[in-house]
Design a protein around this motif. Structure first.
Motif: not given
Lengths: 65, 373
Positions: A55-60, A62, B159, B161, B163
């Motif tokens: 899984n890839k988790v990216e904190v945007i 913005h 997946v 994500i 955030s």
């Protein structure tokens, strides 16, 4: 579309299609053997994907005002 | 004493200036009475206690929750005098006060939104199957968010994500959460689902999730939303408006993504079914073939049977015609000098030697007399 690029969902759909064919069509033994091989390969690929994909988790970044 | 003489309107303007200077804003608490909305825009009500009463006025868009007579509220307002000398409070914000009022306000809001159909089952969409791109609105530092990510990693893979870090309680929470939902909806490549998450807390901390604008934003979202606001007691209005409600952030991850081991087992089942079907098919073909061969054999036997019958018949016919069998019945064969079989008078002459063959003897004899039969 090369075999490698097929997504997991596409493979699942194909596998289900093969199962449906077996349920409903008049089975010709030659075709059945072909579809059986295809289905087995799809199932193995799917299980492989499930075990290995990450899984890839990216904190945007913005700013919400 | 020298006193300035004022005209009425000047006096009123001066009074308002003084009020503005002295009380740019006041917080007043009291009980609501005579609440009414005029022309869908103007809100009028009285705020009172045991011995005093003051008129209040506000525009409807300042009203974040519905109120009714009898509720205790606190208003942030500015006092002024109207052109016809009426003293009133121009209200900027209204908040319910005390558990009773807060509960009542929430109840009224729920009824209002329910009537509008925001919580209808038919409006709710199904979450996508095996989503690959999911937006998350949560406090990134919180345990709830960490749980969600942990459960996701345990269960599934592949997946992406995205955030967005927001406050989930306090004054700015509502605007930030709405902003995040809008951000995902307006993106050129929106996620397949949005998870709005908050770890458990006391009932007060959940107030953001009962805010009318936030609930409307959830209902209006084009991207399906799953709300995971962990708490034991109440269902928030956000829960009711969401497409799917999860009990906690962890539960949200469980709902969104399958368990990979379970999934692999299901794929195994499918493989086994394939194998079973093919094996059954082979068995079936074998049996069909077997039956076909058996039938062929039976058919052949039947024709052979007919053949045997015919042969037997021929045999018996032959038996009857066999000269030896005729002789055995007592008849004799007579041959003349030239070995020709005697049948008529002309075949023999008097005194000629003839040979008589019976079943067991050969007799040489002479012709004594011959007559036509």
């Amino acid at each position: 579309m090369s075999e490698k690029n097929k997504s997991l969902k596409e493979r699942l759909a194909e596998l289900d299609q093969i199962l449906e064919w077996f349920d409903t069509a008049d089975i010709d033994l030659d075709e059945a053997m072909q579809k059986f091989e295809q289905g087995t390969k799809l199932a193995e690929d799917i299980k492989n994907d499930i075990a290995n994909l990450e899984n890839k988790v990216e904190v945007i970044k913005h700013k919400i005002d | 004493m020298d006193q300035t003489v004022l005209q009425v309107s000047d006096f009123l303007a001066l009074t308002n200036q003084t009020l503005e200077y002295a009380y740019p804003s006041v917080l007043v608490e009291g009980e609501v009475a005579s609440f009414k909305i005029s022309k869908g825009k103007f809100v009028f009500f009285d705020l009172k206690d045991q011995s005093g009463l003051v008129n209040c006025f506000m525009m409807i868009y300042g009203l974040r929750q519905p109120f009714e007579d009898g509720m205790r509220v606190r208003v942030l307002a500015q006092p002024r005098v109207t052109d016809w000398g009426k003293f009133s409070l121009t209200v900027r914000e209204v908040l319910p006060v005390g558990q009773g009022s807060i509960k009542r306000a929430l109840q009224l809001l729920k009824q209002k939104l329910e009537k509008e159909g925001l919580f209808d089952e038919r409006r709710k969409r199904v979450l996508p199957y095996l989503p690959e791109r999911v937006g998350v609105v949560s406090s990134i530092e919180s345990a709830g968010y960490a749980d969600f990510i942990k459960i996701l990693n345990q269960r599934w893979g592949g997946v992406s994500i995205f955030s967005l870090d927001v406050q989930v309680q306090g004054g700015v929470a509502v605007d930030q959460i709405i902003g995040a939902i809008n951000y995902f909806n307006q993106s050129s490549d929106p996620p397949e689902a949005i998870a709005v998450l908050r770890g458990g807390g006391s009932a007060e901390d959940l107030s953001a999730f009962n805010d009318e604008l936030l609930v409307r934003a959830i209902a209006a979202s084009r991207v399906p939303i799953i709300v995971g606001v962990g708490h034991e007691i109440d269902t928030t209005l956000a829960d009711l408006a969401a497409d799917v409600r999860a009990a906690t952030p962890s539960n949200a991850a469980q709902i969104l993504f399958p368990d990979k081991n379970q999934f692999a087992r299901e794929v195994d089942q499918k493989q086994k079914r394939l194998l079973d079907i093919v094996q059954n098919e082979i068995k079936r073909v074998r049996i069909t073939l077997h039956h076909a061969v058996e039938k062929m054999n039976m058919d052949m036997e039947l024709s052979l049977e007919k053949y045997y019958v015919q042969i037997k018949r021929a045999e018996s016919l032959l038996k009857q015609l066999n000269p030896n069998l005729v002789l055995q019945r007592g008849y004799s064969l007579v041959r003349n000098k030239g070995s020709k079989i005697v049948k008529k008078v002309e075949d023999v002459s008097l005194g000629e030697t003839i040979e008589i063959t019976s079943s067991r003897a050969i007799i040489t004899a002479g012709v004594v007399d011959v007559r036509e039969k």
